[in-house]
Design an enzyme around this catalytic site. Sequence first.
Site, PDB file in Angstrom:
ATOM      1  N   TRP A  92      -3.583  -1.397  -1.554  1.00 22.07           N
ATOM      2  CA  TRP A  92      -3.494  -2.373  -2.643  1.00 22.07           C
ATOM      3  C   TRP A  92      -3.811  -3.709  -1.996  1.00 22.07           C
ATOM      4  O   TRP A  92      -2.964  -4.328  -1.363  1.00 22.07           O
ATOM      5  CB  TRP A  92      -2.090  -2.342  -3.246  1.00 22.07           C
ATOM      6  CG  TRP A  92      -1.734  -3.518  -4.122  1.00 22.07           C
ATOM      7  CD1 TRP A  92      -1.120  -4.679  -3.731  1.00 22.07           C
ATOM      8  CD2 TRP A  92      -1.948  -3.648  -5.527  1.00 22.07           C
ATOM      9  NE1 TRP A  92      -0.948  -5.512  -4.811  1.00 22.07           N
ATOM     10  CE2 TRP A  92      -1.438  -4.918  -5.920  1.00 22.07           C
ATOM     11  CE3 TRP A  92      -2.523  -2.827  -6.496  1.00 22.07           C
ATOM     12  CZ2 TRP A  92      -1.494  -5.358  -7.234  1.00 22.07           C
ATOM     13  CZ3 TRP A  92      -2.568  -3.289  -7.803  1.00 22.07           C
ATOM     14  CH2 TRP A  92      -2.061  -4.533  -8.165  1.00 22.07           C
ATOM     15  N   ARG A 142       1.128   3.767  -7.813  1.00 23.96           N
ATOM     16  CA  ARG A 142       1.438   2.455  -7.246  1.00 23.96           C
ATOM     17  C   ARG A 142       0.309   1.454  -7.453  1.00 23.96           C
ATOM     18  O   ARG A 142       0.517   0.254  -7.282  1.00 23.96           O
ATOM     19  CB  ARG A 142       1.680   2.586  -5.736  1.00 23.96           C
ATOM     20  CG  ARG A 142       2.898   3.396  -5.372  1.00 23.96           C
ATOM     21  CD  ARG A 142       2.864   3.773  -3.908  1.00 23.96           C
ATOM     22  NE  ARG A 142       2.948   2.635  -3.021  1.00 23.96           N
ATOM     23  CZ  ARG A 142       4.067   2.218  -2.423  1.00 23.96           C
ATOM     24  NH1 ARG A 142       5.179   2.862  -2.617  1.00 23.96           N
ATOM     25  NH2 ARG A 142       4.056   1.175  -1.631  1.00 23.96           N
ATOM     26  N   GLU A 189      11.594  -9.952 -26.134  1.00 30.66           N
ATOM     27  CA  GLU A 189      10.457  -9.029 -26.075  1.00 30.66           C
ATOM     28  C   GLU A 189      10.905  -7.584 -25.896  1.00 30.66           C
ATOM     29  O   GLU A 189      10.195  -6.664 -26.270  1.00 30.66           O
ATOM     30  CB  GLU A 189       9.448  -9.425 -24.995  1.00 30.66           C
ATOM     31  CG  GLU A 189       9.918  -9.265 -23.584  1.00 30.66           C
ATOM     32  CD  GLU A 189       8.894  -9.717 -22.549  1.00 30.66           C
ATOM     33  OE1 GLU A 189       7.700  -9.733 -22.846  1.00 30.66           O
ATOM     34  OE2 GLU A 189       9.311 -10.061 -21.428  1.00 30.66           O
ATOM     35  N   HIS A 217      20.731 -31.554 -31.275  1.00 32.53           N
ATOM     36  CA  HIS A 217      19.808 -32.174 -32.236  1.00 32.53           C
ATOM     37  C   HIS A 217      19.258 -31.162 -33.237  1.00 32.53           C
ATOM     38  O   HIS A 217      18.240 -31.407 -33.872  1.00 32.53           O
ATOM     39  CB  HIS A 217      18.656 -32.850 -31.488  1.00 32.53           C
ATOM     40  CG  HIS A 217      19.118 -33.952 -30.589  1.00 32.53           C
ATOM     41  ND1 HIS A 217      19.544 -35.174 -31.056  1.00 32.53           N
ATOM     42  CD2 HIS A 217      19.272 -33.993 -29.244  1.00 32.53           C
ATOM     43  CE1 HIS A 217      19.911 -35.936 -30.034  1.00 32.53           C
ATOM     44  NE2 HIS A 217      19.763 -35.235 -28.922  1.00 32.53           N
ATOM     45  N   ASN A 270       1.646  -0.501   5.654  1.00 29.77           N
ATOM     46  CA  ASN A 270       2.027  -1.172   4.415  1.00 29.77           C
ATOM     47  C   ASN A 270       2.861  -2.377   4.809  1.00 29.77           C
ATOM     48  O   ASN A 270       3.872  -2.217   5.491  1.00 29.77           O
ATOM     49  CB  ASN A 270       2.851  -0.223   3.533  1.00 29.77           C
ATOM     50  CG  ASN A 270       3.442  -0.937   2.328  1.00 29.77           C
ATOM     51  OD1 ASN A 270       2.934  -1.977   1.898  1.00 29.77           O
ATOM     52  ND2 ASN A 270       4.518  -0.403   1.793  1.00 29.77           N
ATOM     53  N   GLY A 271       2.460  -3.564   4.402  1.00 24.74           N
ATOM     54  CA  GLY A 271       3.250  -4.753   4.714  1.00 24.74           C
ATOM     55  C   GLY A 271       2.381  -5.906   5.164  1.00 24.74           C
ATOM     56  O   GLY A 271       1.193  -5.961   4.847  1.00 24.74           O
ATOM     57  N   CYS A 309       0.830  -1.205   0.000  1.00 27.96           N
ATOM     58  CA  CYS A 309       0.000   0.000   0.000  1.00 27.96           C
ATOM     59  C   CYS A 309       0.858   1.246   0.000  1.00 27.96           C
ATOM     60  O   CYS A 309       2.070   1.179   0.117  1.00 27.96           O
ATOM     61  CB  CYS A 309      -0.883  -0.014   1.237  1.00 27.96           C
ATOM     62  SG  CYS A 309      -1.722  -1.580   1.468  1.00 27.96           S
ATOM     63  N   LYS A 318      12.743 -12.505 -22.076  1.00 22.83           N
ATOM     64  CA  LYS A 318      13.030 -11.104 -21.707  1.00 22.83           C
ATOM     65  C   LYS A 318      13.800 -10.421 -22.831  1.00 22.83           C
ATOM     66  O   LYS A 318      13.486  -9.302 -23.220  1.00 22.83           O
ATOM     67  CB  LYS A 318      13.847 -11.008 -20.410  1.00 22.83           C
ATOM     68  CG  LYS A 318      13.142 -11.382 -19.141  1.00 22.83           C
ATOM     69  CD  LYS A 318      12.080 -10.406 -18.680  1.00 22.83           C
ATOM     70  CE  LYS A 318      10.726 -10.767 -19.228  1.00 22.83           C
ATOM     71  NZ  LYS A 318       9.851 -11.607 -18.484  1.00 22.83           N
ATOM     72  N   GLU A 370      13.121 -18.139 -19.857  1.00 20.26           N
ATOM     73  CA  GLU A 370      12.727 -16.828 -19.350  1.00 20.26           C
ATOM     74  C   GLU A 370      13.745 -15.762 -19.769  1.00 20.26           C
ATOM     75  O   GLU A 370      13.378 -14.649 -20.139  1.00 20.26           O
ATOM     76  CB  GLU A 370      12.558 -16.894 -17.826  1.00 20.26           C
ATOM     77  CG  GLU A 370      12.185 -15.600 -17.145  1.00 20.26           C
ATOM     78  CD  GLU A 370      10.913 -14.935 -17.668  1.00 20.26           C
ATOM     79  OE1 GLU A 370      10.151 -15.536 -18.445  1.00 20.26           O
ATOM     80  OE2 GLU A 370      10.711 -13.755 -17.315  1.00 20.26           O
ATOM     81  N   LYS A 374       0.433  -5.308 -20.997  1.00 18.75           N
ATOM     82  CA  LYS A 374       0.697  -5.882 -19.676  1.00 18.75           C
ATOM     83  C   LYS A 374      -0.267  -7.021 -19.391  1.00 18.75           C
ATOM     84  O   LYS A 374       0.080  -8.016 -18.778  1.00 18.75           O
ATOM     85  CB  LYS A 374       0.578  -4.782 -18.613  1.00 18.75           C
ATOM     86  CG  LYS A 374       0.949  -5.232 -17.211  1.00 18.75           C
ATOM     87  CD  LYS A 374       2.446  -5.479 -17.101  1.00 18.75           C
ATOM     88  CE  LYS A 374       2.836  -6.145 -15.807  1.00 18.75           C
ATOM     89  NZ  LYS A 374       4.105  -6.875 -15.917  1.00 18.75           N
TER      90      LYS A 374
HETATM   91  C1  F6R Z   1       6.586 -11.379 -20.301  1.00 11.49           C
HETATM   92  C2  F6R Z   1       5.240 -11.108 -19.861  1.00 11.49           C
HETATM   93  C3  F6R Z   1       4.140 -11.901 -20.447  1.00 11.49           C
HETATM   94  C4  F6R Z   1       3.188 -12.369 -19.340  1.00 11.49           C
HETATM   95  C5  F6R Z   1       1.983 -13.105 -19.936  1.00 11.49           C
HETATM   96  C6  F6R Z   1       1.076 -13.646 -18.853  1.00 11.49           C
HETATM   97  O1  F6R Z   1       7.510 -10.509 -19.733  1.00 11.49           O
HETATM   98  O2  F6R Z   1       5.009 -10.243 -19.057  1.00 11.49           O
HETATM   99  O3  F6R Z   1       4.614 -12.997 -21.142  1.00 11.49           O
HETATM  100  O4  F6R Z   1       3.901 -13.194 -18.476  1.00 11.49           O
HETATM  101  O5  F6R Z   1       1.255 -12.235 -20.757  1.00 11.49           O
HETATM  102  O6  F6R Z   1       0.559 -12.624 -18.073  1.00 11.49           O
HETATM  103  P1  F6R Z   1      -0.149 -12.942 -16.696  1.00 11.49           P
HETATM  104  O7  F6R Z   1       0.880 -13.475 -15.766  1.00 11.49           O
HETATM  105  O8  F6R Z   1      -0.708 -11.615 -16.248  1.00 11.49           O
HETATM  106  O9  F6R Z   1      -1.218 -13.945 -16.962  1.00 11.49           O
END
Ligand code: F6R
Length: 626
Positions: free
Chosen positions: A94, A47, A505, A521, A120-121, A21, A502, A498, A621
């Site tokens: 939050w 936030r 993307e 292979h 907050n916490g 929060c 990163k 992963e 996002k």
């Molecule tokens: C990669 C990324 C996306 C999400 C994916 C799932 O950096 O952010 O690949 O991981 O869109 O999103 P959530 O976890 O919100 O279902």
Amino acid sequence: MLIIRCHNGRRILPRRVRGMCGIAACVLRNGEVGPVLYDCLKRLEYRGYDSVGEASIIDGKIVVKKDKGKIDQVEEKLGISDLAGVVGIGHTRWATHGAPSQENAHPHTDCKNTVAVVHNGIIENFMRLRQELELKGHQFNSRTDTEVVAHLVEECLGSGKSFAEAVRLTSKKLTGAYALALISSLEPDKVVCVRNESPLVVGRGTDSNYCASDIPAFLSRTNQVIFLEDDEMAVLTADKVRLLHISDGEELTREPVTIDWNAETALKTGYRHFMLKEIHEQPMTVRNALRTHPIYLDLMASAMNRAKRIFLVACGTSYHACLAATYAFSNLAKFAVTPAVASEFIDTYGALVDSDSVVLAVSQSGETADTLSAVRGAKERGATVLGISNVMGSTLTRISDVYIGQNSGPEMGVAATKTFTAQLSVLVKIVVALARKREVLRSADLEALQNGFNRLPGWISIVLSTQEERVKRIVEKYSDRSSFCFLGRGIGVATALEGRLKLLELSYLPAIAYAAGESKHGFISVVEEGYPVIFIAPRDETYSKMIGNTMEMKARGAQIISIVDDQDGEVSGLSDETVTVPPGIPSMLTPIVFVVPLQLFAYYMAVGKGYDPDFPRNLAKSVTVH
Ligand code: F6R
């Protein structure tokens, strides 16, 4: 943190409300706190929050205005900016657990309305404290962990302690993470604030003093900032800030530092991008994720223990967390689970999903369309649905039978970073709970894992403080390459995937990731002189084979960048560049640390190419379309 529902939707455990929060508080010599707090809270809006509240002291009485909703909605309804008085506390909540409501919004007060608190916490021992207080006759109005603080301070004030001493003694009874700001009608000239693990900063003004969870809250009023450390508290009056240690009440002195951030930098607490800020938050967010109460882990483990089949379902980075967890399920809990990309789940496994199945869906946003349709498909087939999400109240949390909040706080960067390490932390904790239930975990392994959980935040901090410059140098050296390959073995395959995600993307480079053993292979045909291959090489049971894979690539002219521990000899000896992490990380926890240099690598590569890592092109996002 989590709501447990029976299949009929009825809650069977008390709700626990926690948050990442926003806190703001002020003491003024002149004027009124309402407009000041309103402005501070507006500056904390970025936030993310679901409820808002303020309290001040008017004519010797505490007055609280709070409700769920956005600041401007609550302003319109309750006029929070009209609050009179010269001391006040404010809060944006939050919720990481339970539906936002007026009762659960902060500030919370004691039975006599002499104390108000914002928090907050996570107060880990609040259930026991609440039971003790209820036995003494205290009446609670909310489901939050925070409210115990107001009642504990009330108890201390009742035994004749000063307000500051009452807060100090109360803090000593709390376990967990907390930043608190409190006012009391018994000493109406001050705000007392304390910090343990959750951020809290004090702003020194002229004829006014402030505290907040983040500098932007008060930066337009003062740029003189005192950073509170753990075990520290501050007593704010209009002209003075007194600092004390919580443990022994001894006073301490610390000069304010001058902050010369502009408004935009301030939102990122001095970092250039949200992504970098979020990468650096990981010691804290992993610690918070690991705080998931054993009761809830046990409920998930019980559901899994009854199941014949367990599927882990997610997209993107959340899928990689699931993939890593798959190794933990088989190695620690001796249970073969099936990870599935959500968009493929029903087509691939729908025919196998029934009432003996558990589907554990993982989604940071809780709104990803593919994940939700996989979950709905599973529910139609009678499966029990478990959820892990960062957004309480999201669709995933509403349609899951049991869910856990991962406690990462809002993630502003489009690329998931801190939420990956938090998801995997929660997942491994669930696996350990299942392994214990199935009585398959050796005590030596359990001990190593417990030790690992305790040390994870510290390990991540070491990587961040010692390897960032090295990663930057590697990025500079390799910034002209048109592709990279990431190789791992065992649980390191998930880390490699992963790292690849990163990089591609954010830098738009067609990166590749493979299980190292599989690379011969096919992928090996791509390798030529100077091609950069990134090895994720923890010294676990996969290590000796990784040495062989490194040699294979090197023999074909690849340039080897390895992520190894700092006592490694062989893979680093074969490498052109090494990035090191601390030694001794249990294998099943390695992705949580080894991914950090890869996040930094992708971040600096994007920045070096002039791209905005917070907003990569074509990505959202939360992907709410199929
Ligand atoms: C990669 C990324 C996306 C999400 C994916 C799932 O950096 O952010 O690949 O991981 O869109 O999103 P959530 O976890 O919100 O279902």
